[in-house]
Design an enzyme around this catalytic site. Sequence first.
Site, short mmCIF file in Angstrom:
data_model
loop_
_atom_site.label_atom_id
_atom_site.label_comp_id
_atom_site.label_asym_id
_atom_site.label_seq_id
_atom_site.Cartn_x
_atom_site.Cartn_y
_atom_site.Cartn_z
N GLY A 50 0.85 -1.20 0.00
CA GLY A 50 0.00 0.00 0.00
C GLY A 50 0.88 1.25 0.00
O GLY A 50 1.60 1.47 -0.95
N SER A 117 6.83 -4.31 -1.27
CA SER A 117 6.43 -3.00 -1.77
C SER A 117 6.45 -2.01 -0.61
O SER A 117 7.47 -1.86 0.05
CB SER A 117 5.06 -3.10 -2.46
OG SER A 117 4.75 -1.93 -3.15
N TRP A 118 5.32 -1.32 -0.31
CA TRP A 118 5.30 -0.47 0.88
C TRP A 118 5.64 -1.28 2.12
O TRP A 118 6.25 -0.77 3.06
CB TRP A 118 3.94 0.20 1.03
CG TRP A 118 3.67 0.63 2.45
CD1 TRP A 118 2.84 0.03 3.35
CD2 TRP A 118 4.28 1.73 3.14
NE1 TRP A 118 2.88 0.68 4.56
CE2 TRP A 118 3.76 1.73 4.46
CE3 TRP A 118 5.21 2.71 2.78
CZ2 TRP A 118 4.13 2.66 5.42
CZ3 TRP A 118 5.58 3.65 3.74
CH2 TRP A 118 5.05 3.63 5.02
N ASP A 273 10.01 -4.60 -12.76
CA ASP A 273 9.09 -3.95 -11.82
C ASP A 273 8.92 -2.49 -12.25
O ASP A 273 9.87 -1.71 -12.21
CB ASP A 273 9.65 -4.05 -10.40
CG ASP A 273 8.67 -3.61 -9.33
OD1 ASP A 273 7.78 -2.80 -9.63
OD2 ASP A 273 8.83 -4.06 -8.19
#
Length: 322
Positions: A50, A117-118, A273
Amino acid sequence: MAVVTSKARAMYPDIEPYDNGMLKVSEIHQVYYEQSGNKTGNPVIFLHWGPGGGTSPRDRTYFDPKVYRIILMDQRGAGKSTPAAELRENTTWDLVADIEKLREKLGIKRWVVFGGSWGSTLAIAYAETHPERVKALILRGIFTLRRRELLWLNQDGASSFFPDAFEDYVKPIPEAERCDLIGAFYRRLTGGDKKVELECAKAWTKWEMTISRLYVDPQYLDLVEDVNWVLQFAKIECHYIVHGGFFEKDDQLLADVDKIRHIPTTIVQGRYDIVCPMDTAWKLHRAFPEAEFHIVPDAGHSEKEPGTQSRLLDACDKYKNI
């Protein structure tokens, strides 16, 4: 030359939590947490992507349930945490403090920390703040919220690879404001006009879901139709992005990496990515050469891509008995 295509290892079986609850972390916020797997096993906390994404049952299945005590937590305003999409008292350092409060509540001395990710951002921030509490780190799709990363994703960079999707992304923003898309989206996502908020939340989310895999995943795009989820995701993520992750300096996580170089760590990064380009993971690798570093040659950003999924499962197995 033959093209080698990654094959996916099977995830561990679906399991149900044996415990869940709400932890009050401030006057405003309560965060949802759950535990599954082995009650007396090796504790691991899964930090979701997120920010604002929330956890899902699939997140339990990276870990051998016979060995791991698996802890999931929905971060402030996300998932089942309340109040939904709340931006007040919602910073990186609030979340780091929440992780510590949860560890103390559950009586855990040290744990494995998994983040993609986050989630990788938050895992690194937590480990640099509390290195004595981390047994091992498993990191995927490295994101450090440096200004260049944010502009790449939300202004100019990823747009070169997905110009068609980018056109849809910018539609809610007048041309005169497109020189600062992050700021323009934030004003609308927090402006109080519910119709405009939802329109912008859908555009913001559809953009990121479209570019998150090497091949566009219809299941990711389906998330855009979940009104509650899309508002949580877009509002909270934009809030963190517009504030630069609430870091004191642009490269804070990379600059402070010496604090965690003694911690056993595995980094998994998709070569292609687009959300979190490999340049950032490479910089972390160069600053942290002790970490095991895997480039997945046929993957984008998603943890569901075959090679990435397999590498993550291997890493979780590696730290089973640490």
